[in-house]
Scaffold this motif. Structure first.
Motif, PDB file in Angstrom:
ATOM      1  N   TYR A  20       0.822  -1.198   0.000  1.00  0.00           N
ATOM      2  CA  TYR A  20       0.000   0.000   0.000  1.00  0.00           C
ATOM      3  C   TYR A  20       0.860   1.254   0.000  1.00  0.00           C
ATOM      4  N   VAL A  21       0.252   2.347  -0.469  1.00  0.00           N
ATOM      5  CA  VAL A  21       0.898   3.646  -0.412  1.00  0.00           C
ATOM      6  C   VAL A  21      -0.084   4.620   0.233  1.00  0.00           C
ATOM      7  N   LYS A  22       0.446   5.452   1.120  1.00  0.00           N
ATOM      8  CA  LYS A  22      -0.358   6.499   1.753  1.00  0.00           C
ATOM      9  C   LYS A  22       0.053   7.821   1.138  1.00  0.00           C
ATOM     10  N   CYS A  23      -0.925   8.581   0.689  1.00  0.00           N
ATOM     11  CA  CYS A  23      -0.670   9.899   0.115  1.00  0.00           C
ATOM     12  C   CYS A  23      -1.293  10.937   1.038  1.00  0.00           C
ATOM     13  N   SER A  24      -0.464  11.841   1.543  1.00  0.00           N
ATOM     14  CA  SER A  24      -0.948  12.952   2.361  1.00  0.00           C
ATOM     15  C   SER A  24      -0.875  14.223   1.529  1.00  0.00           C
ATOM     16  N   ALA A  29      -1.926  27.159   2.383  1.00  0.00           N
ATOM     17  CA  ALA A  29      -2.509  28.415   2.871  1.00  0.00           C
ATOM     18  C   ALA A  29      -3.269  28.232   4.178  1.00  0.00           C
ATOM     19  N   THR A  30      -3.871  27.054   4.388  1.00  0.00           N
ATOM     20  CA  THR A  30      -4.705  26.852   5.575  1.00  0.00           C
ATOM     21  C   THR A  30      -4.151  25.811   6.545  1.00  0.00           C
ATOM     22  N   GLY A  31      -3.254  24.945   6.071  1.00  0.00           N
ATOM     23  CA  GLY A  31      -2.719  23.885   6.914  1.00  0.00           C
ATOM     24  C   GLY A  31      -3.614  22.667   7.010  1.00  0.00           C
ATOM     25  N   VAL A  32      -4.711  22.642   6.262  1.00  0.00           N
ATOM     26  CA  VAL A  32      -5.614  21.495   6.272  1.00  0.00           C
ATOM     27  C   VAL A  32      -4.906  20.311   5.615  1.00  0.00           C
ATOM     28  N   GLU A  33      -4.965  19.147   6.283  1.00  0.00           N
ATOM     29  CA  GLU A  33      -4.288  17.948   5.786  1.00  0.00           C
ATOM     30  C   GLU A  33      -5.268  16.788   5.695  1.00  0.00           C
ATOM     31  N   VAL A  34      -5.167  16.036   4.606  1.00  0.00           N
ATOM     32  CA  VAL A  34      -5.954  14.814   4.422  1.00  0.00           C
ATOM     33  C   VAL A  34      -5.020  13.733   3.905  1.00  0.00           C
ATOM     34  N   SER A  35      -5.480  12.492   3.973  1.00  0.00           N
ATOM     35  CA  SER A  35      -4.681  11.407   3.412  1.00  0.00           C
ATOM     36  C   SER A  35      -5.586  10.370   2.779  1.00  0.00           C
ATOM     37  N   ALA A  36      -5.004   9.572   1.912  1.00  0.00           N
ATOM     38  CA  ALA A  36      -5.705   8.473   1.239  1.00  0.00           C
ATOM     39  C   ALA A  36      -4.723   7.323   1.109  1.00  0.00           C
ATOM     40  N   MET A  37      -5.264   6.111   1.117  1.00  0.00           N
ATOM     41  CA  MET A  37      -4.426   4.924   0.946  1.00  0.00           C
ATOM     42  C   MET A  37      -4.939   4.109  -0.221  1.00  0.00           C
ATOM     43  N   GLY A  38      -4.014   3.413  -0.876  1.00  0.00           N
ATOM     44  CA  GLY A  38      -4.375   2.568  -2.006  1.00  0.00           C
ATOM     45  C   GLY A  38      -3.206   1.692  -2.390  1.00  0.00           C
ATOM     46  N   PRO A  39      -3.355   0.956  -3.488  1.00  0.00           N
ATOM     47  CA  PRO A  39      -2.296   0.043  -3.919  1.00  0.00           C
ATOM     48  C   PRO A  39      -1.057   0.792  -4.388  1.00  0.00           C
ATOM     49  N   VAL A  40       0.095   0.226  -4.083  1.00  0.00           N
ATOM     50  CA  VAL A  40       1.360   0.866  -4.433  1.00  0.00           C
ATOM     51  C   VAL A  40       1.521   0.990  -5.956  1.00  0.00           C
ATOM     52  N   ALA A  41       0.834   0.149  -6.706  1.00  0.00           N
ATOM     53  CA  ALA A  41       0.937   0.191  -8.167  1.00  0.00           C
ATOM     54  C   ALA A  41       0.211   1.386  -8.779  1.00  0.00           C
TER      55      ALA A  41
END
Length: 61
Positions: A20-24, A29-41
């Protein structure tokens, strides 16, 4: 760092964890952060999901 025409400047980070890969994504400008995970491919697909989540998070504020 990427520039989105709707969001402005966004910092994107990828961390691999096995299959898996996690993308943050952080809106600078606001500092809002989110993340998503999915297949490394499919890191670009995971990035698209993270950017879409960031847009929704910013609209909720």
């Amino acid at each position: 760092m990427t520039a989105d025409s709707e969001l402005g400047e966004v910092i994107v980070e990828f961390i691999r964890n096995g299959p898996y890969v996690k993308c943050s994504a952080v809106h600078t400008a606001t500092g809002v952060e989110v993340s998503a995970m999915g297949p490394v491919a499919e890191p670009r697909a995971v990035e698209r999901v993270a950017i879409a989540k960031l847009k929704r998070a910013l609209l909720a504020d």
